[in-house]
Structure formats: structure tokens, C-alpha cells
Design a protein around this motif. Structure first.
Motif, PDB file in Angstrom:
ATOM      1  N   SER B 165       0.867  -1.224   0.135  1.00  0.00           N
ATOM      2  CA  SER B 165      -0.117   0.109  -0.049  1.00  0.00           C
ATOM      3  C   SER B 165       0.893   1.286  -0.057  1.00  0.00           C
ATOM      4  N   ALA B 166       0.759   1.968  -0.983  1.00  0.00           N
ATOM      5  CA  ALA B 166       1.626   3.365  -1.146  1.00  0.00           C
ATOM      6  C   ALA B 166       0.991   4.213  -2.115  1.00  0.00           C
ATOM      7  N   LYS B 181      -3.981   1.015  -2.762  1.00  0.00           N
ATOM      8  CA  LYS B 181      -4.174   2.391  -2.193  1.00  0.00           C
ATOM      9  C   LYS B 181      -3.405   2.555  -0.882  1.00  0.00           C
ATOM     10  N   PRO B 182      -3.010   3.880  -0.767  1.00  0.00           N
ATOM     11  CA  PRO B 182      -1.993   4.152   0.384  1.00  0.00           C
ATOM     12  C   PRO B 182      -2.932   4.242   1.600  1.00  0.00           C
ATOM     13  N   THR B 214      -4.298  -2.892   2.207  1.00  0.00           N
ATOM     14  CA  THR B 214      -5.352  -2.002   2.276  1.00  0.00           C
ATOM     15  C   THR B 214      -6.604  -2.202   1.530  1.00  0.00           C
ATOM     16  N   GLU B 215      -6.405  -3.207   0.186  1.00  0.00           N
ATOM     17  CA  GLU B 215      -7.422  -3.864  -0.174  1.00  0.00           C
ATOM     18  C   GLU B 215      -6.688  -5.436  -0.672  1.00  0.00           C
ATOM     19  N   SER B 226      -6.786 -11.186   3.975  1.00  0.00           N
ATOM     20  CA  SER B 226      -7.723 -10.137   3.841  1.00  0.00           C
ATOM     21  C   SER B 226      -7.178  -8.969   4.327  1.00  0.00           C
ATOM     22  N   PRO B 227      -8.044  -7.840   4.258  1.00  0.00           N
ATOM     23  CA  PRO B 227      -7.530  -6.555   4.323  1.00  0.00           C
ATOM     24  C   PRO B 227      -7.419  -6.306   5.759  1.00  0.00           C
TER      25      PRO B 227
END
Ligand SMILES: Cc1cc2nc3c(=O)[nH]c(=O)nc-3n(C[C@H](O)[C@H](O)[C@H](O)COP(=O)(O)OP(=O)(O)OC[C@H]3O[C@@H](n4cnc5c(N)ncnc54)[C@H](O)[C@@H]3O)c2cc1C
Lengths: 194, 572
Positions: B165-166, B181-182, B214-215, B226-227
């Protein structure tokens, strides 16, 4: 050893009850409330502490972190948890240190008020521990100071890691938000979506 | 268990997990040899589902550990030993190592299935082109035999499986990837980032790049992940599999292929060398419980026992051809030990956001990438530094546990939401010094009869100069951030800086083009022994400033791909 300032007969007799009145909570151990001096007397033996020691411990912890509009040390079961920690966590030196500290508190009561700690009135107990707290952070090298500060730290640790002291704790927040207004913050805390 | 495999991977941490996944998915019978105990996923040893009051001893490790001198280095690192994570760290009393008395070295290990992939901080940063060019440019260490372009496709490859995630920040020193997604920056971090962008040409504050989902995309859910739930309890193990670890990601993927065998409680003692074939023939292990030796054979050996762990195995693998340890004709095995250094920390209150709040616990910090690659007139050192930074939530007011004050009035003020504070910790590049080295102790052995690793490493003048400059820079950054009540702490020049403290130990079997000065070629393959690869931090020729594990992963996947091709060609 008692710090000299605590043995000083001119020690302030100002009653230090704190912001609210003393509200009694019931500890896990079988106990009776001594109505004459508002002391919870523990009857049970702990896994480590004697009933007498548990009585002092429970009282000292409650003076340090009293029940107010939020739970206090007794509600958070600080003394029973600490009693358990003596068995599962503490080494021999700490075990000895905590027994000694409780004994020293009793000795301090006798030296200052010519009565055992559990015989003191509620106001005197609060005043004594409050003065001890001040003295312990002023004269940091005395044995009583060292012992008291250790006991205090542990009482605080047990209390502030308790469920009662963390009503807002959320194990699974689900999301991080870094820019919330107060009302958004309250909403998220209630579990509502933004 | 059959004792012959296509591939043996030593170690099941971040790199071992990757090697296992790659070989298994390519159809090779793969044996992972792990010195520590087996762990399931989710494991009964995870404590991520426990509230503070449910943790053993209220999160205090038994005092007996201190009395017995256990976990001394971990205590030095963390200040306190805690029951939420102590099970995932090796006890240096049980697993001793050695260092000169005046130069303590901190070797933080995780001896169990999954290694330190359970406890890592998950900051996952690509290296930039300049990082791979630095050795050749300023003449320190051995020039890298690969550049950014060689690794770029492999960064892409590992990142998509790991799930990073970034934000795409467009910074040359920190190339972007195809990110999830960050995480969100807090209002104060956004404010600091904006101010820095306005005030500086070179310094940027960005959201950290986290190996936390994050997803969850298909390749993540396929292995049961999972997230992220924003708990920041990652070090305790994650029941959701939301962050990348060998247990949550690579080993499950490898298992699915039916090509994976795992041997736990088995300490790789040596890589065995067949003098006739001129190749490694397998690995001798010592059963951690019975202390009996056994041998396993394979066509290819991947050492992924962590930088220093692999160095120890290499040095201990003695034969007629390699009396000083396998793959060591250069004599370079053990040399160029590095770690990131920190000697500067700074923080300050950020006013003006008293009406703003945060919720949840973000599992990653923010980051200021290295902006000092190019020599400048103001400074007299080479390479540079970045900062790990954060202002993710408001500080709590704390309690008077260690100061004067008891009673209701004090309680009313305790642990309340306080000021926003921004803080930053320097991460500097340590140069690769030949004389920072690890060797086998001449006399001391562990309980399995393996010579202790002796690690002799120190920071030198270049790093000291960096620390001084990093403190000056940080002062400017805090001023630009609008901080008040600022504090800058700088390690005094005469105080020993414990190498290893950042847990990014690297080097010891460095890559290079010249077999006379380096241990591994551009594929992390031994110059001397074609079927032996070392793809953990030992292979790193320099240490840059970025957290290194993502680069180890890319190097491992690339090396496995190359070795697989050679295996298929019958060359190995
Ligand atoms: C608290 C902490 C925070 C960190 N944060 C970050 C971060 O944010 N970003 C980052 O990039 N890195 C971070 N790291 C570093 C990261 O964990 C390591 O770089 C990474 O785990 C190295 O992977 P590895 O496979 O080489 O070693 P490890 O993950 O340590 O795995 C090595 C494995 O080999 C086994 N082993 C060792 N010797 C033998 C032997 N003789 N026989 C058999 N098995 C053996 C070990 O038991 C272990 O399971 C952090 C580390 C820690 C501890």
C-alpha cells in the motif's frame, strides 16, 4: 528507612481527599467494609500476599487512583492482579521488595500517627500516602522512596492496562482516519460510518 | 521423508519463503530447512486478538528472564521485554553470538517458521538507480554487478504478490510500483508534507509503503489473506493475514503446489561439498532437539538464513577445496557487514490542529527519502540518509506513574488526548567496510557444537559526519513543519553506536563481478560453487538507506528464476 520529611511532626495535616468524595468499590477478595474508618478489610489470603498486606495494597491503590465518575483501582482489580503477578511475573527480589514496601507503609503510619495503617482514618491514610508520594519523588535515594516508586509504577501499569481504564479501546478499528473533526471522531467511535 | 530434493532452501523467513514459493510453483521438489519450531497460521502464539488486559502478565515478561540474563540484547533494543511478542524473538542466552567487548553488536533474530517476517516493520521501499551505482561511484565496497533496471521487473513481481500500500510519489530515489491504495496521512502529516514541499527542493514527506493489504486482490485472497484492520498489532502475528509474512503468504502458496516439504527444528550445520563434482551436494543439519546430524541432498542450495545466519553456515562449511568455508576462495565471506545507522532523532509539537482527531492505528509511519545522493558543498561525507517519521495520532497525556502525583485530580488529567507531535528518526547509509566482518569464534561453540559467530563492526567517520548533518537538517525540517517545543537528540561522537540496532544487517557474502573480491555473481550465485545461491541480506554490496527486505525479495525471486532455468537446462 523512612524519609526524614515524613517523620517530621510538623508534617501538614491538610486533608487530601482529592476532587471527589471517597467512593467505595468492592475488591475480588472476600472483604468487609470497616465503616469506622472506611477501610475495606480483605479477609482472604491471596496467592502471595497476606490479608493484611492485601488490605493495605487495595487501599493504597485506591488512594492513588480513586473511583470518581470513572472506575478506580479497586474496580480495576489492581490488588488481585498484582497478587497474581507476584506469582507469575515477579522475581524473588521484587516479591521481597513489595512485601517490604507494604510493611514500610505500615511502619510509616505507626511512626507518624502511632497507629497501624489499617487503624488510621480515611483522611489520614490519604494524607499519608499523598505526602509519601511527594517525598518519594523528592528524596529519591531512600529505600522507602525506591520501593514506593516501584509499587506505584506497577499499580499504575495494572490500572491503566485494565479494561476499566480503557473504555474506548477498540481491538479491531477496521480503518485508520487521520483527519477527523470532533463530531466525525465521535461518530466513528460509535461504530457509525462517515 | 525422502532425503533427495531438487532444491534445498535454508531458512523460512522473508527470503526463504520467497525461494520456496518460486521453486515449488515452477514444479521443483523443494525442502525448506528451518532451525526453529513450527508455527501454524493463524498461530496459537499470535496475540493480536488480545486486549491489553488479556496479555500474559499485562504484557510484562517474567523478571526471571532478567535474572537469568535472557534476551539481554532484545531488552537493550526495546527497553522492556513484553509478552505480546517475545515468543517471536530468539534468546541470545540460548543462541549466543560473540562480539568484541567494546563493540557490542545487536543481532535480533527470529528462530521459528517464518523467521522475522512475523515481526518486521513492513516498510517496503524500492532502491533507486543511484543506490546501485554508489559503490562504483565513490569507490567504497565492491561495485554492484546489477543495476536498478535488472531488478525493476522483479520489484514489480514481488510487490504485486506481497501487496504494497503506497502512493505514487514520483521520486527518483524511491521508484514507484503498482501499489495498492495508500494509507491516509494524518492532517498534521499532510501539513508537514505541504510545508516541506514548499520550503525544500529536495526533501519530501510521503506516506510509508507498507506490506499491509489496504485492499485484497485475488492473489491475496487465494492464499487466505484479507484486508488490514488498522490495529498496528502486526508484530504479534496477524490472524487476518493482512500483512505479508512467510506464514500468511509465501509458504501457503508453496504448499498449494504439493512440492513443498518443511523440516523444522533442524539447524543447517553446513553446506556439503562434493569434491569430485565440484558442486554442493546438500546440507547437513543438526536436529535441534536430539542434536543428531542428518544429511539432505539437492541439486541446488539456496541459503536464506538471514545475512549473518548464512555467513555462519558458509564459514562453517569446510572442505578440502574450501578450508575457510564454502564459496570463499576470495576470502570475502564475512566481510562488509553493514546496517542502517541512526544517531539523530527529533520531535516537536505541532499547534493548530487541536480540533482534529485520528481513529484507528495505522500500521506504517511516514517517510522522508534520502535526498543527499549527490555530493554537496555543505557536506563532507558520501551517501546519505532518510528519516522514518510520524504524526499519525495525537499524543496521550500519559500518567504520573513515574512522577509525583496521585488522587482524583491527577487521574482526571491522565491518558487524555493531548497535542499532535511530529517526530523523525534518521536512517543513514553505512559504508561497506571490508574490516567490518563476521568470523567463526576460534573456541566458543553453541549447544549444538556450532562455532559462535563473532561480529566485529563499527561505524566510522563518514557515518558520524552524517549524524551531525542529519541533526542540522532535522532542525530545519521541524522548523518548516511549524513545530514548537522541539527536541533534537544526536548521539555524541564518542559514544559507541551499536551496529545491528536497526535490524537491517547486510553484507558478508557480497555480490560483485570479480570472483577475487566478491562471493556472489549478479544472480546471487556463488562464483565458486555454481549450484549455491545466497539471496538474503548477505548478498548486498551496499546498504542504501531504504528498508531492505523488498530488495531481498526481488533478488531472491530473480535468482530462483535463473536457477530454475539452469535446472531445466540440466546445467546444475
Ligand atoms: C522489529 C523488526 C522490524 C523490521 N522492520 C523492517 C521493515 O520495516 N522493513 C524491512 O525491509 N525490514 C525490516 N526488518 C528486517 C527484516 O525482518 C529482515 O530484513 C528480513 O526478515 C530478512 O529476511 P531473511 O529471510 O533474510 O531472514 P529472516 O526473516 O530472519 O529469516 C531467516 C530464517 O532462517 C532461519 N535460520 C537461521 N539460521 C539457520 C540455520 N542455520 N539453519 C536453518 N535455519 C536457519 C531462522 O530461524 C529464520 O527463520 C525488521 C526486522 C525486525 C526484527
Amino acid at each position: 528507612m523512612t524519609p526524614p520529611e515524613l517523620l517530621n511532626p510538623t508534617m501538614s495535616r491538610r486533608v487530601f481527599i482529592g476532587a471527589t468524595a471517597y467512593v467505595v468499590s468492592v475488591p475480588l477478595f472476600a472483604s468487609i467494609l470497616k465503616t469506622d474508618n472506611e477501610l475495606i478489610k480483605i479477609i482472604d489470603k491471596g496467592q502471595f500476599f497476606t490479608p493484611e498486606e492485601l488490605t493495605i495494597l487495595t487501599d493504597v491503590a485506591e488512594i492513588m487512583i480513586p473511583k470518581t465518575d470513572t472506575p478506580g483501582a479497586t474496580d480495576a482489580k489492581v490488588a488481585p492482579v498484582l497478587d497474581g503477578l507476584m506469582v507469575t511475573w515477579a522475581n524473588d527480589q521484587t516479591k521481597q521488595q513489595f512485601k517490604t514496601t507494604l510493611m514500610q507503609i505500615n511502619t510509616l503510619a505507626r511512626d507518624t500517627y502511632q497507629q497501624s495503617y489499617t487503624g488510621l482514618g480515611c483522611a489520614d491514610r490519604q494524607q499519608m500516602i499523598t505526602e509519601l508520594d511527594k517525598a518519594a519523588f523528592t528524596a529519591q535515594t531512600t529505600q522507602l522512596s525506591i520501593n514506593y516508586r516501584r509499587l506505584k509504577e506497577l499499580i499504575f501499569h495494572v490500572f491503566y492496562s485494565s479494561e476499566e481504564a480503557n473504555p474506548d479501546f477498540v481491538l479491531i478499528p477496521g480503518h485508520y482516519y487521520g483527519d477527523l473533526t470532533k463530531s466525525q471522531f465521535e461518530k466513528v467511535k460509535r461504530g457509525e460510518t462517515l | 521423508m525422502t532425503e533427495e530434493f531438487d532444491v534445498i532452501v535454508v531458512g523460512s523467513g522473508i527470503t526463504g519463503g520467497w525461494a520456496a514459493k518460486e521453486f515449488c510453483e515452477k514444479g521443483f521438489k523443494t525442502l525448506v530447512i528451518e532451525r526453529g519450531r513450527h508455527l501454524d497460521h493463524p498461530s496459537s502464539e499470535y496475540t493480536d486478538m488480545q486486549a491489553p488486559w488479556q496479555l500474559d502478565n499485562r504484557n510484562m515478561a517474567p523478571e526471571a528472564y532478567d535474572d537469568e540474563g535472557r534476551y539481554a540484547m532484545l531488552k537493550a533494543k526495546k527497553g522492556k521485554l513484553k509478552t505480546d511478542t517475545i515468543q517471536f524473538f530468539a534468546d541470545d542466552k540460548e543462541h549466543p553470538y560473540s562480539y568484541p567487548e567494546d563493540k557490542p553488536f545487536m543481532w535480533t533474530r527470529g528462530y521459528h517458521l517464518g523467521g522475522r517476517s512475523i515481526t518486521w516493520g513492513r516498510q517496503s521501499l524500492r532502491w533507486g538507480p543511484k543506490d546501485f551505482e554508489a559503490n562504483a561511484k565513490d569507490g567504497h565496497g565492491v561495485p554492484w554487478p546489477i543495476g536498478y533496471k535488472d531488478l525493476e521487473p522483479w520489484y514489480n513481481y514481488v510487490e504485486s504478490f506481497v501487496g504494497i500500500s503506497a502512493n505514487k510519489d514520483g521520486i527518483d530515489a524511491l521508484p514507484d510500483g503498482d501499489f495498492l491504495k495508500p494509507f491516509e496521512m494524518s492532517c498534521v502529516e499532510q501539513h508537514v508534507a505541504k510545508n516541506m514541499e514548499r520550503a525544500f527542493k529536495d526533501r519530501r514527506l510521503i506516506i510509508g509503503r507498507a506490506a499491509n493489504l489496504t485492499e485484497a486482490k485475488t492473489q491475496h485472497t487465494e492464499v487466505g489473506r484479507s484486508p488490514c484492520q488498522a490495529r498496528a498489532y502486526c508484530q504479534r502475528g496477524c490472524t487476518f493475514g493482512a500483512y505479508f509474512s512467510s506464514l500468511s503468504a509465501t509458504l501457503p502458496a508453496a504448499k498449494k503446489t504439493q512440492n513443498l516439504s518443511i523440516l523444522t527444528d533442524s539447524i543447517a550445520y553446513s553446506v556439503d561439498y562434493d569434491e569430485h563434482k565440484g558442486k554442493a551436494s546438500g546440507v547437513t543439519v543438526i536436529d535441534a532437539k536430539t542434536k543428531q546430524k542428518r544429511q539432505y541432498k539437492a541439486r541446488v542450495i539456496f541459503l536464506c538464513a538471514s545475512a549473518l545466519g548464512s555467513v555462519q553456515i558458509l564459514l562453517n562449511s569446510k572442505s578440502q577445496t574450501f578450508p575457510n568455508g564454502i564459496a570463499n576462495s576470495s576470502g570475502a565471506v564475512g566481510h562488509y557487514i553493514m546496517d542502517h545507522i541512526t544517531g539523530t532523532i527529533g520531535f516537536g509539537d505541532v499547534p493548530g490542529f487541536e480540533h482534529k482527531y485520528s481513529y484507528g492505528r495505522r500500521p506504517i509511519a511516514t517517510y522522508i527519502p534520502n535526498y543527499r545522493h549527490e555530493p554537496s558543498e555543505q557536506v563532507d561525507f558520501v551517501r546519505g540518509y532518510g528519516y522514518q517519521a510520524t504524526a499519525q495520532s495525537r499524543k496521550m497525556t500519559g500518567t504520573t506513574a513515574k512522577s509525583v502525583g496521585i488522587g482524583a485530580a491527577v487521574k482526571a488529567k491522565a491518558n487524555k488526548i493531548g497535542q499532535w507531535q511530529f517526530k523523525a528518526l534518521m536512517y543513514g547509509e553505512m559504508l561497506p567496510y571490508y574490516d567490518n566482518y563476521a568470523s567463526l569464534h576460534p573456541t566458543k561453540k553453541d549447544q549444538w557444537g556450532i562455532p559462535l559467530l563473532h561480529i566485529d563492526a563499527e561505524v566510522k567517520e563518514n557515518e558520524r559526519k552524517m549524524i551531525v548533518q542529519a541533526a542540522k537538517d532535522l532542525k530545519e525540517i521541524l522548523a518548516v513543519a511549524g513545530c514548537e517545543n522541539t527536541t533534537i537528540r544526536e548521539v555524541p561522537a564518542d559514544r559507541h553506536i551499536v551496529v545491528g540496532n536497526r535490524t537491517h544487517e547486510m553484507g558478508g557474502a557480497v555480490m560483485g563481478s570479480d570472483p577475487k573480491t566478491s562471493v556472489l555473481n549478479k544472480w546471487a550465485q556463488s562464483h565458486d560453487v555454481a549450484n549455491l545461491f545466497v539471496t538474503d541480506g548477505a548478498c548486498m554490496s551496499s546498504c542504501a538507506t531504504q528498508n531492505p527486505s523488498l530488495t531481498y525479495m526481488a533478488i531472491t525471486a530473480r535468482a530462483a528464476d535463473y536457477a530454475a532455468k539452469l535446472l531445466n537446462q540440466g546445467t546444475l
